[in-house]
Write a protein that holds these residues in place. Structure first.
Motif, PDB file in Angstrom:
ATOM      1  N   ILE A  51      41.746  44.434  38.476  1.00 30.54           N
ATOM      2  CA  ILE A  51      40.810  45.058  39.402  1.00 30.54           C
ATOM      3  C   ILE A  51      41.225  46.516  39.575  1.00 30.54           C
ATOM      4  CG2 ILE A  51      42.174  44.304  41.406  1.00 30.54           C
ATOM      5  CD1 ILE A  51      39.467  43.909  42.890  1.00 30.54           C
ATOM      6  N   THR A  52      40.235  47.399  39.638  1.00 34.49           N
ATOM      7  CA  THR A  52      40.535  48.823  39.803  1.00 34.49           C
ATOM      8  C   THR A  52      41.093  49.110  41.187  1.00 34.49           C
ATOM      9  OG1 THR A  52      38.197  49.152  40.374  1.00 34.49           O
ATOM     10  CG2 THR A  52      38.863  49.599  38.096  1.00 34.49           C
ATOM     11  N   TRP A  53      41.661  50.292  41.349  1.00 34.15           N
ATOM     12  CA  TRP A  53      42.355  50.627  42.592  1.00 34.15           C
ATOM     13  C   TRP A  53      41.445  50.538  43.808  1.00 34.15           C
ATOM     14  CZ3 TRP A  53      40.994  54.603  45.857  1.00 34.15           C
ATOM     15  CH2 TRP A  53      40.069  55.522  45.360  1.00 34.15           C
ATOM     16  N   ASP A  54      40.146  50.818  43.599  1.00 31.86           N
ATOM     17  CA  ASP A  54      39.228  50.783  44.730  1.00 31.86           C
ATOM     18  C   ASP A  54      38.477  49.462  44.844  1.00 31.86           C
ATOM     19  OD1 ASP A  54      36.338  52.515  43.284  1.00 31.86           O
ATOM     20  OD2 ASP A  54      37.649  50.946  42.499  1.00 31.86           O
ATOM     21  N   GLY A  55      38.791  48.534  43.976  1.00 33.74           N
ATOM     22  CA  GLY A  55      38.112  47.238  44.009  1.00 33.74           C
ATOM     23  C   GLY A  55      36.714  47.257  43.434  1.00 33.74           C
ATOM     24  N   GLY A  56      36.313  48.390  42.880  1.00 33.01           N
ATOM     25  CA  GLY A  56      34.942  48.521  42.435  1.00 33.01           C
ATOM     26  C   GLY A  56      34.616  47.836  41.119  1.00 33.01           C
ATOM     27  N   ARG A  57      35.620  47.619  40.272  1.00 33.83           N
ATOM     28  CA  ARG A  57      35.382  46.963  38.986  1.00 33.83           C
ATOM     29  C   ARG A  57      36.431  45.894  38.755  1.00 33.83           C
ATOM     30  NH1 ARG A  57      34.284  50.613  33.892  1.00 33.83           N
ATOM     31  NH2 ARG A  57      33.576  48.564  33.195  1.00 33.83           N
ATOM     32  N   THR A  58      35.981  44.814  38.129  1.00 32.12           N
ATOM     33  CA  THR A  58      36.893  43.731  37.793  1.00 32.12           C
ATOM     34  C   THR A  58      36.755  43.394  36.306  1.00 32.12           C
ATOM     35  OG1 THR A  58      35.223  42.099  38.454  1.00 32.12           O
ATOM     36  CG2 THR A  58      36.857  42.743  40.112  1.00 32.12           C
ATOM     37  N   ARG A  67      34.751  31.467  36.507  1.00 28.10           N
ATOM     38  CA  ARG A  67      35.555  30.485  37.247  1.00 28.10           C
ATOM     39  C   ARG A  67      36.571  31.156  38.159  1.00 28.10           C
ATOM     40  NH1 ARG A  67      38.921  27.252  34.679  1.00 28.10           N
ATOM     41  NH2 ARG A  67      39.315  28.652  32.928  1.00 28.10           N
ATOM     42  N   PHE A  68      37.117  32.286  37.740  1.00 30.81           N
ATOM     43  CA  PHE A  68      38.135  32.989  38.521  1.00 30.81           C
ATOM     44  C   PHE A  68      37.530  34.250  39.132  1.00 30.81           C
ATOM     45  CE2 PHE A  68      42.212  31.519  36.085  1.00 30.81           C
ATOM     46  CZ  PHE A  68      41.806  30.201  36.231  1.00 30.81           C
ATOM     47  N   THR A  69      38.026  34.610  40.314  1.00 27.18           N
ATOM     48  CA  THR A  69      37.598  35.832  40.984  1.00 27.18           C
ATOM     49  C   THR A  69      38.820  36.578  41.490  1.00 27.18           C
ATOM     50  OG1 THR A  69      35.542  34.766  41.711  1.00 27.18           O
ATOM     51  CG2 THR A  69      36.170  36.824  42.798  1.00 27.18           C
ATOM     52  N   ILE A  70      38.968  37.815  41.059  1.00 26.11           N
ATOM     53  CA  ILE A  70      40.076  38.649  41.506  1.00 26.11           C
ATOM     54  C   ILE A  70      39.596  39.549  42.635  1.00 26.11           C
ATOM     55  CG2 ILE A  70      39.619  40.456  39.781  1.00 26.11           C
ATOM     56  CD1 ILE A  70      42.674  40.839  39.582  1.00 26.11           C
ATOM     57  N   SER A  71      40.458  39.755  43.620  1.00 21.29           N
ATOM     58  CA  SER A  71      40.121  40.644  44.726  1.00 21.29           C
ATOM     59  C   SER A  71      41.413  41.251  45.270  1.00 21.29           C
ATOM     60  CB  SER A  71      39.367  39.888  45.824  1.00 21.29           C
ATOM     61  OG  SER A  71      40.164  38.845  46.357  1.00 21.29           O
ATOM     62  N   ARG A  72      41.269  42.240  46.124  1.00 19.27           N
ATOM     63  CA  ARG A  72      42.438  42.904  46.698  1.00 19.27           C
ATOM     64  C   ARG A  72      42.141  43.327  48.128  1.00 19.27           C
ATOM     65  NH1 ARG A  72      43.711  47.773  42.968  1.00 19.27           N
ATOM     66  NH2 ARG A  72      45.258  48.257  44.594  1.00 19.27           N
ATOM     67  N   ASP A  73      43.213  43.440  48.898  1.00 21.68           N
ATOM     68  CA  ASP A  73      43.134  43.966  50.255  1.00 21.68           C
ATOM     69  C   ASP A  73      44.185  45.056  50.332  1.00 21.68           C
ATOM     70  OD1 ASP A  73      43.381  44.545  52.986  1.00 21.68           O
ATOM     71  OD2 ASP A  73      42.838  42.509  53.558  1.00 21.68           O
ATOM     72  N   ASN A  74      43.767  46.299  50.209  1.00 22.06           N
ATOM     73  CA  ASN A  74      44.728  47.401  50.173  1.00 22.06           C
ATOM     74  C   ASN A  74      45.449  47.570  51.512  1.00 22.06           C
ATOM     75  OD1 ASN A  74      44.311  48.013  47.492  1.00 22.06           O
ATOM     76  ND2 ASN A  74      42.759  49.557  47.911  1.00 22.06           N
ATOM     77  N   ASP A  75      44.795  47.228  52.596  1.00 25.31           N
ATOM     78  CA  ASP A  75      45.464  47.348  53.902  1.00 25.31           C
ATOM     79  C   ASP A  75      46.614  46.348  54.027  1.00 25.31           C
ATOM     80  OD1 ASP A  75      42.351  48.061  55.642  1.00 25.31           O
ATOM     81  OD2 ASP A  75      43.809  49.407  54.692  1.00 25.31           O
ATOM     82  N   LYS A  76      46.472  45.203  53.357  1.00 25.46           N
ATOM     83  CA  LYS A  76      47.531  44.196  53.384  1.00 25.46           C
ATOM     84  C   LYS A  76      48.456  44.309  52.167  1.00 25.46           C
ATOM     85  CE  LYS A  76      44.927  40.781  56.065  1.00 25.46           C
ATOM     86  NZ  LYS A  76      44.382  39.398  56.100  1.00 25.46           N
ATOM     87  N   ASN A  77      48.139  45.263  51.297  1.00 25.98           N
ATOM     88  CA  ASN A  77      48.961  45.462  50.093  1.00 25.98           C
ATOM     89  C   ASN A  77      49.060  44.168  49.275  1.00 25.98           C
ATOM     90  OD1 ASN A  77      50.205  47.709  48.843  1.00 25.98           O
ATOM     91  ND2 ASN A  77      52.235  46.889  49.268  1.00 25.98           N
ATOM     92  N   THR A  78      47.940  43.493  49.146  1.00 25.45           N
ATOM     93  CA  THR A  78      47.925  42.150  48.556  1.00 25.45           C
ATOM     94  C   THR A  78      46.779  42.000  47.562  1.00 25.45           C
ATOM     95  OG1 THR A  78      48.919  41.216  50.553  1.00 25.45           O
ATOM     96  CG2 THR A  78      47.835  39.684  49.054  1.00 25.45           C
ATOM     97  N   LEU A  79      47.077  41.280  46.501  1.00 28.86           N
ATOM     98  CA  LEU A  79      46.122  40.924  45.456  1.00 28.86           C
ATOM     99  C   LEU A  79      45.887  39.424  45.505  1.00 28.86           C
ATOM    100  CD1 LEU A  79      44.675  41.676  42.684  1.00 28.86           C
ATOM    101  CD2 LEU A  79      46.866  41.090  41.619  1.00 28.86           C
ATOM    102  N   TYR A  80      44.657  39.015  45.167  1.00 20.89           N
ATOM    103  CA  TYR A  80      44.322  37.593  45.194  1.00 20.89           C
ATOM    104  C   TYR A  80      43.695  37.177  43.859  1.00 20.89           C
ATOM    105  CZ  TYR A  80      44.708  38.481  50.194  1.00 20.89           C
ATOM    106  OH  TYR A  80      45.149  38.866  51.438  1.00 20.89           O
ATOM    107  N   LEU A  81      43.775  35.886  43.592  1.00 19.17           N
ATOM    108  CA  LEU A  81      43.061  35.302  42.465  1.00 19.17           C
ATOM    109  C   LEU A  81      42.517  33.947  42.913  1.00 19.17           C
ATOM    110  CD1 LEU A  81      42.267  35.747  39.470  1.00 19.17           C
ATOM    111  CD2 LEU A  81      44.229  34.300  38.878  1.00 19.17           C
TER     112      LEU A  81
END
Length: 126
Positions: A51-58, A67-81
């Motif tokens: 995922i890009t730094w701004d979450g705009g592209r995956t 089947r899989f979805t990647i996301s991020r929360d920059n305020d929590k400094n955390t990446l998810y799958l």
């Protein structure tokens, strides 16, 4: 000290779901593309999603698209799958990593990274 800590793995049956997390500490993930790799027994470590730094592209490897979805929360400094409709072939140790430099790119080759966390084991079996 820079650390990436993966969590959320476990044992599930085919068709079930898991959500992996990757927490960064000692540095900020905010301005980096970040992503997931996995390594199955006897196989090389392979790219899964990024995922890009701004979450705009995956980006996803073909075998997990839809089947899989990647996301991020920059305020929590955390990446998810979020992993849905899991299959036995998804069984692997899953690792997260940040791109070597800030910006948009995320090299999909595992050899581009010199630091790895401990990973989290995902086992899909009936």
């Amino acid at each position: 000290q820079r650390q990436l800590v993966e969590s959320g793995g476990g044992w599930v049956q085919p068709g079930e779901s898991l959500r992996l997390s990757c927490a960064g500490s000692g540095f900020s993930l905010r301005y980096y593309a970040i992503g997931w790799f996995r390594q199955a027994p006897g196989k090389e470590r392979e790219f899964v999603a990024a995922i890009t730094w701004d979450g705009g592209r995956t980006f996803y490897t073909d075998s997990v698209k839809g089947r899989f979805t990647i996301s991020r929360d920059n305020d929590k400094n955390t990446l998810y799958l979020q992993m849905d409709s899991l299959k036995s072939e998804d069984t692997a140790v899953y690792y997260c990593n940040q791109a070597p430099t800030t910006g948009w790119g995320f090299p999909p080759q595992a050899s581009a990274y010199d630091y790895w966390g401990q990973g989290t084991q995902v086992t899909v079996s009936s």
